[in-house]
Design a protein around this motif. Structure first.
Motif, mmCIF file in Angstrom:
data_model
loop_
_atom_site.group_PDB
_atom_site.id
_atom_site.type_symbol
_atom_site.label_atom_id
_atom_site.label_comp_id
_atom_site.label_asym_id
_atom_site.label_seq_id
_atom_site.Cartn_x
_atom_site.Cartn_y
_atom_site.Cartn_z
ATOM 1 N N ASP A 197 -6.298 -3.941 4.634
ATOM 2 C CA ASP A 197 -5.422 -3.029 5.230
ATOM 3 C C ASP A 197 -5.461 -1.598 4.676
ATOM 4 O O ASP A 197 -5.315 -0.836 5.504
ATOM 5 C CB ASP A 197 -3.984 -3.536 5.103
ATOM 6 C CG ASP A 197 -3.094 -2.641 5.759
ATOM 7 O OD1 ASP A 197 -2.879 -2.948 7.100
ATOM 8 O OD2 ASP A 197 -2.241 -1.829 5.050
ATOM 9 N N SER A 198 -5.574 -1.266 3.518
ATOM 10 C CA SER A 198 -5.660 0.039 3.076
ATOM 11 C C SER A 198 -7.012 0.706 3.456
ATOM 12 O O SER A 198 -6.883 1.708 3.651
ATOM 13 C CB SER A 198 -5.532 0.078 1.629
ATOM 14 O OG SER A 198 -6.371 -0.790 0.917
ATOM 15 N N HIS A 219 -1.446 6.921 7.476
ATOM 16 C CA HIS A 219 -0.831 6.213 6.140
ATOM 17 C C HIS A 219 -0.163 7.000 5.156
ATOM 18 O O HIS A 219 0.766 6.788 4.704
ATOM 19 C CB HIS A 219 -2.043 5.296 5.635
ATOM 20 C CG HIS A 219 -3.131 6.128 5.014
ATOM 21 N ND1 HIS A 219 -3.846 6.935 5.772
ATOM 22 C CD2 HIS A 219 -3.679 6.074 3.643
ATOM 23 C CE1 HIS A 219 -4.916 7.422 5.166
ATOM 24 N NE2 HIS A 219 -4.728 6.988 3.769
ATOM 25 N N ASN A 279 3.729 7.336 3.700
ATOM 26 C CA ASN A 279 4.184 7.647 2.523
ATOM 27 C C ASN A 279 4.989 8.958 2.345
ATOM 28 O O ASN A 279 6.012 8.861 1.668
ATOM 29 C CB ASN A 279 2.961 8.085 1.553
ATOM 30 C CG ASN A 279 2.223 6.828 1.471
ATOM 31 O OD1 ASN A 279 2.444 5.732 1.654
ATOM 32 N ND2 ASN A 279 0.853 6.978 1.277
ATOM 33 N N LYS A 328 -6.516 1.937 7.027
ATOM 34 C CA LYS A 328 -5.847 2.885 7.155
ATOM 35 C C LYS A 328 -6.538 4.378 6.733
ATOM 36 O O LYS A 328 -6.349 5.257 7.338
ATOM 37 C CB LYS A 328 -4.505 3.184 6.077
ATOM 38 C CG LYS A 328 -3.417 2.079 6.733
ATOM 39 C CD LYS A 328 -2.297 1.715 5.870
ATOM 40 C CE LYS A 328 -1.368 0.898 6.405
ATOM 41 N NZ LYS A 328 -0.328 0.349 5.612
ATOM 42 N N ARG A 366 -7.408 8.311 -3.973
ATOM 43 C CA ARG A 366 -6.344 7.773 -2.951
ATOM 44 C C ARG A 366 -6.562 8.857 -1.978
ATOM 45 O O ARG A 366 -6.020 9.975 -2.304
ATOM 46 C CB ARG A 366 -5.074 7.594 -3.359
ATOM 47 C CG ARG A 366 -4.900 6.611 -4.342
ATOM 48 C CD ARG A 366 -3.506 6.647 -4.988
ATOM 49 N NE ARG A 366 -3.097 5.491 -5.693
ATOM 50 C CZ ARG A 366 -3.394 5.322 -7.115
ATOM 51 N NH1 ARG A 366 -4.260 6.269 -7.722
ATOM 52 N NH2 ARG A 366 -3.218 4.003 -8.027
ATOM 53 N N ASN A 414 0.716 -1.263 0.083
ATOM 54 C CA ASN A 414 -0.154 0.122 -0.104
ATOM 55 C C ASN A 414 0.867 1.234 0.087
ATOM 56 O O ASN A 414 1.863 1.328 0.579
ATOM 57 C CB ASN A 414 -0.916 -0.094 1.381
ATOM 58 C CG ASN A 414 -1.702 -1.329 1.287
ATOM 59 O OD1 ASN A 414 -2.432 -1.527 0.368
ATOM 60 N ND2 ASN A 414 -1.608 -2.113 2.580
ATOM 61 N N GLY A 415 0.462 2.221 -0.714
ATOM 62 C CA GLY A 415 1.080 3.646 -0.566
ATOM 63 C C GLY A 415 1.875 3.690 -1.730
ATOM 64 O O GLY A 415 2.651 4.859 -1.763
ATOM 65 N N ASP A 456 -11.524 6.993 -1.783
ATOM 66 C CA ASP A 456 -10.251 6.247 -1.795
ATOM 67 C C ASP A 456 -10.676 4.867 -2.436
ATOM 68 O O ASP A 456 -10.577 3.963 -1.751
ATOM 69 C CB ASP A 456 -9.940 6.214 -0.070
ATOM 70 C CG ASP A 456 -8.570 5.574 -0.037
ATOM 71 O OD1 ASP A 456 -7.997 5.198 -1.026
ATOM 72 O OD2 ASP A 456 -8.039 5.915 1.131
ATOM 73 N N ALA A 503 -8.579 1.706 -2.041
ATOM 74 C CA ALA A 503 -8.544 0.915 -0.781
ATOM 75 C C ALA A 503 -8.897 -0.273 -1.182
ATOM 76 O O ALA A 503 -10.265 -0.681 -0.925
ATOM 77 C CB ALA A 503 -9.032 1.584 0.383
#
Length: 467
Positions: free
Chosen positions: A355-356, A298, A302, A359, A333, A129-130, A348, A351
């Motif tokens: 997990d994403s 999150h 980044n 966040k 995002r 992620n990110g 978002d 996502a």
């Protein structure tokens, strides 16, 4: 374009004729190779033929006679859950299998670099992620300081479709696990690992195979500097494996949630403040809380990863800080698309796993959460700790009722469609609420891509607010 080197006069097969496949075929021809192309889709083959490429049926074993290599597009399985039949035929014939990333790294440097004052650099970013936001943020900061920079790979342009570098150029690559696993050449100057959470497990034979695919960029790529997110044990292990000792500054450890200690080089964010430490001394601090394009812990992670990747290039902390404030974020995002009557609307759609989504949920309070879609392996366990932030969930997707069963006592409404979810969330939202699309699932049950899902959310929000 980056002409492919090392195949002059040879036949090279290309499997998959999407954006990266066609760019690869063009770069092969530009470098003096003969490209033999194939795609199971007839329309894709027709477009390639119209462009003058030789279409060869690679599903026949005899097609690999006198072929020097097979170049495979990222979406095509080369190992798990089973190799694509064309890949299997190439391996049976002893033909090397590679991808456009491998071709890029073997072709990027040329004799022209001898006249450059500053050697071009490649920053490669991978992780679960990110990685898109981190890659785009690095590119944004470089452009902000007027450094020649290009963004490519899994974001931006196809890696072989970029312009040849000039004096002092920096190429920023976002690389997926599909790309790092197959590339036969990986030689970035700076490599970034954001984090690791379960994803694409069917393509890598499990979580260990997924981690091994990411790790190749560092273990086999041998970057001059490795920026490693250490908020998971896999990142801690990799940083430990790469560092030559407790003061080795070739490894820069990064955390988005806790203070790091030691005499090495590390960058972390805690309570919204980024801190850089080197050799036991703090050398910089940046307040990330007021940067609208980077909301939530999150995105603070980044920012830390991007900051750490740029410091070895000589960019000063204050210069990076000024550029951070001008970053608007990426579409789909944590993208704020509207604010009206005290209600914020955030897209978002990227996502796509638990997990994403967790966040994203941690970045806001009083959330009207639009979620659901094609559920991924691993379930929704990682979002459970963030459910207290959710005022109500609005579940979409063909299996919305089944998805809703994972949300426990959270107030919810099974909406099925984006139109109904947005209408309900907007009607019930109070000042101070955030209507957040963070699906925690893939989009393919209702949409062709997460981008299409995000665009539908934006369209529905705009329609509701205009009504």
């Amino acid at each position: 374009m980056i002409p492919v080197r090392g195949y002059e006069g040879a036949k090279v097969a290309v499997l998959g004729l999407g954006r990266s496949g066609l760019a690869t075929a063009r770069a092969l021809v530009e470098g003096g190779a003969e490209a033999l192309v194939w795609d199971d889709n007839e329309a894709a083959r027709s477009r390639a033929a119209d462009e003058g490429f030789t279409v060869a049926d690679l599903t026949k074993a005899q097609s690999f006679q006198d072929v020097a290599a097979l170049i495979v597009s990222p979406g095509i399985p080369h190992l798990y859950p089973a190799p694509n039949r064309v890949v299997q035929l190439a391996m049976d014939a002893g033909v090397p299998v590679d991808n456009d990333i491998g071709l890029f790294f073997r072709s990027f440097a040329t004799d022209d670099w001898d006249r450059f004052d500053v050697t071009p650099k490649v920053i490669a970013v991978t992780g679960s992620n990110g990685k898109s936001t981190t890659s785009a943020l690095i590119h944004h900061i470089l452009c902000h300081v007027n450094r020649d920079a290009q963004l490519a790979g899994n974001i931006g342009r196809g890696v072989l479709d970029i312009d040849p570098p000039v004096d002092g150029s920096v190429v920023v690559l976002e690389l997926s696990s599909y790309q790092t696993e197959l590339a036969r050449s990986l030689t970035p100057d700076i490599a970034v690992f954001t984090n690791l959470t379960p994803d694409h497990l069917d393509r890598h034979g499990g979580f260990g195979g997924y981690f091994a695919a990411k790790r190749r960029l560092f273990a086999e790529g041998g970057p001059d500097r490795a920026v490693i997110g250490v908020d998971e044990v896999e990142g801690q292990f990799m940083a430990n494996q790469l560092a030559q000792g407790p003061t080795d500054d070739q490894v820069i450890r990064v955390s988005g949630s806790r203070k790091l200690a030691g005499n090495d080089w590390h960058v972390f964010a805690k309570k919204g403040f980024l801190a850089e430490w080197r050799k036991g001394r703090q050398v910089a601090s940046i307040d990330l809380r007021a940067i609208p394009g980077l909301p939530g812990t999150h995105n603070h992670q980044n920012a830390c990863a991007a900051y750490a990747a740029l410091r070895p290039l000589g960019l000063a902390p204050k210069v990076i800080e000024a550029a951070l404030h001008t970053f608007k974020g990426l579409p789909h995002r944590s993208q704020t698309i509207a604010e009206q009557n005290g209600v914020r609307y955030v897209n978002d759609s990227k996502a796509t796993n638990a997990d994403s989504a967790a966040k994203a949920l941690s970045a806001f309070k009083n959330i009207r959460w639009i979620c659901g879609g094609l559920e991924k392996e691993g379930g929704l366990g990682r979002v459970q700790a963030q459910l207290p932030n959710v005022a109500k969930a609005y579940v979409i997707g063909r299996e919305a009722a089944a998805f809703a069963l994972h949300l426990g006592d959270t107030p919810l409404e099974v909406c099925d469609t984006m139109e109904r979810a947005v209408a309900s969330a907007a009607a019930e939202a109070q000042p101070g609420d955030t209507v957040l699309l963070a699906p925690a699932a893939a989009s393919f049950d209702q949409y062709d891509s997460f981008e299409k899902r995000g665009e539908d959310f934006i369209s529905q929000v705009q329609a509701v607010l205009k009504a």
